[in-house]
Design a protein around this motif. Structure first.
Motif, PDB file in Angstrom:
ATOM      1  N   VAL A   1       2.388  -3.536  -7.262  1.00 33.12           N
ATOM      2  CA  VAL A   1       2.711  -4.596  -5.628  1.00 33.12           C
ATOM      3  C   VAL A   1       3.468  -5.011  -5.364  1.00 33.12           C
ATOM      4  O   VAL A   1       3.699  -5.721  -4.397  1.00 33.12           O
TER       5      VAL A   1
ATOM      6  N   TRP B   1       5.282  -1.253  -3.179  1.00 34.83           N
ATOM      7  CA  TRP B   1       4.101  -1.514  -1.654  1.00 34.83           C
ATOM      8  C   TRP B   1       4.576  -3.061  -1.002  1.00 34.83           C
ATOM      9  O   TRP B   1       4.185  -2.714  -0.308  1.00 34.83           O
ATOM     10  N   PHE B   2       5.080  -4.134  -2.130  1.00 36.50           N
ATOM     11  CA  PHE B   2       4.890  -5.065  -0.951  1.00 36.50           C
ATOM     12  C   PHE B   2       6.770  -5.022  -0.445  1.00 36.50           C
ATOM     13  O   PHE B   2       7.434  -4.908  -0.124  1.00 36.50           O
TER      14      PHE B   2
ATOM     15  N   PHE C   1       5.343  -1.592   5.501  1.00 27.48           N
ATOM     16  CA  PHE C   1       3.990  -2.308   4.672  1.00 27.48           C
ATOM     17  C   PHE C   1       2.999  -2.071   5.931  1.00 27.48           C
ATOM     18  O   PHE C   1       1.954  -1.702   4.656  1.00 27.48           O
TER      19      PHE C   1
ATOM     20  N   SER D   1       0.255   0.217   3.860  1.00 29.05           N
ATOM     21  CA  SER D   1      -1.040  -0.223   3.712  1.00 29.05           C
ATOM     22  C   SER D   1      -2.224   0.545   4.332  1.00 29.05           C
ATOM     23  O   SER D   1      -3.944  -0.015   3.561  1.00 29.05           O
TER      24      SER D   1
ATOM     25  N   MET E   1      -2.719   3.101   2.251  1.00 33.06           N
ATOM     26  CA  MET E   1      -3.678   2.900   1.565  1.00 33.06           C
ATOM     27  C   MET E   1      -5.319   2.666   1.440  1.00 33.06           C
ATOM     28  O   MET E   1      -5.674   2.895   0.313  1.00 33.06           O
ATOM     29  N   LEU E   2      -4.973   2.141   2.023  1.00 30.29           N
ATOM     30  CA  LEU E   2      -6.616   1.477   2.393  1.00 30.29           C
ATOM     31  C   LEU E   2      -7.158   2.985   2.965  1.00 30.29           C
ATOM     32  O   LEU E   2      -8.463   3.418   2.593  1.00 30.29           O
TER      33      LEU E   2
ATOM     34  N   GLY F   1      -7.532  -0.801   8.461  1.00 27.64           N
ATOM     35  CA  GLY F   1      -6.366   0.070   8.200  1.00 27.64           C
ATOM     36  C   GLY F   1      -6.591   1.286   9.343  1.00 27.64           C
ATOM     37  O   GLY F   1      -5.013   1.193   9.167  1.00 27.64           O
TER      38      GLY F   1
ATOM     39  N   LEU G   1      -3.712  -0.844  11.077  1.00 27.32           N
ATOM     40  CA  LEU G   1      -2.517  -1.548  10.046  1.00 27.32           C
ATOM     41  C   LEU G   1      -1.703  -0.053  10.649  1.00 27.32           C
ATOM     42  O   LEU G   1      -0.603   0.396  10.888  1.00 27.32           O
TER      43      LEU G   1
END
Length: 283
Positions: A73, A77-78, A94, A98, A101-102, A147, A150
């Motif tokens: 995380v 990710w972050f 990010f 994101s 991944m989503l 998603g 983003l």
């Protein structure tokens, strides 16, 4: 082309491509195994795989699992290190990560629900299972749209930075360009597929608005065209799925793999640093 034909065409193309993806992944992994594992460089491939398996299982069934999740995380990710160095680079990373991944998580959950839980166990009556195979379900539609947005904004940022503003220290090579092309093909075909489906009869108007960009912005631009929307929806389902599969098989040999490997290294380092810090406090 009807629903069943479209799905059959997708799986006929998708499964062989996924086999090629696994072969490519194994080739890359086999190359990594040429190095030392657990301090043993002269061990056989089987011994190295056994050592790696013991490490993985030992991590999953131990307190280190929490450290690994935290490292994923925070670092993968972050990516707090990138955030500290450059906000705009971090925002690009990010948003794009994101979105990827989503969308991939939603695809996996949908496939699991449709091909396993519903097909074999007939659990379509369970709301939290059946909703994943309904594209206009409020939760499914909203998450897919978030998603896609983003991922799209992240890709635009990436293109602007790589090909227009071009910071002096940034070097753009063929792998970077292929990543742009690959992600761009997935997004373009995905948005077209959504526009076509939202203009077809295979849509629930009462809840389709949760796909807020497609329903309120994109689909109305083409709604008046005299096109065979139902037929096109089936074709775009296949085209988008196969294009995505083609991009996936290139992952082991592309910049995507560099990003994955880099994230794994950051995660391992963070776990090691956390353990050293805990040992120091204990001492």
């Amino acid at each position: 082309m009807d629903d069943k034909t479209a799905e059959a065409a997708f799986w006929i193309g998708h499964l062989p491509l996924m086999i090629l993806f696994l072969v490519g992944l194994w080739l890359v992994f086999a190359n990594w195994l040429r190095g030392s594992v657990d301090g043993r460089k002269d061990a056989s491939t089987g011994q190295k795989l056994g050592a790696l398996l013991r490490v993985v299982l030992g991590t999953i069934f131990s307190t280190r699992l929490w450290l690994l999740i935290k490292a994923f995380v925070v670092e993968a990710w972050f990516n707090r290190r990138l955030y500290r160095n450059s906000f705009w680079r971090w925002l690009n990373h990010f948003l794009l990560l994101s979105g990827v991944m989503l969308l991939f998580s939603l695809s996996g959950i949908s496939a699991l629900s449709d091909k396993v839980l519903i097909h074999f166990f007939h659990l379509e009556h369970v709301p939290w299972i059946g909703m994943w195979v309904q594209p206009d379900h409020p939760i499914t539609a909203l998450l897919n749209e978030i998603g896609a947005v983003l991922m799209t904004v992240g890709l635009i940022f990436f293109i602007v930075r790589r090909y227009f503003t071009r910071p002096d220290q940034l070097r753009t090579g063929p792998l970077d360009t292929w990543m742009v092309v690959g992600v761009g093909l997935i997004l373009l075909s995905g948005w077209i597929a959504e526009i076509v489906r939202l203009n077809s009869h295979d849509v629930a108007p009462a809840t389709a608005g949760f796909a807020f960009v497609g329903w309120y912005v994109l689909a109305p631009l083409f709604r008046g065209l005299p096109l065979p929307w139902d037929e096109l929806a089936h074709w775009m389902y296949v085209i988008h799925g196969i294009l995505t599969s083609v991009v996936i098989i290139t992952i082991p040999f592309s910049k995507f793999m560099h990003a994955i490997a880099g994230a794994l290294v950051l995660m391992v380092r963070d776990v090691e640093e956390s353990e050293k810090g805990a040992a120091h406090v204990t001492a």
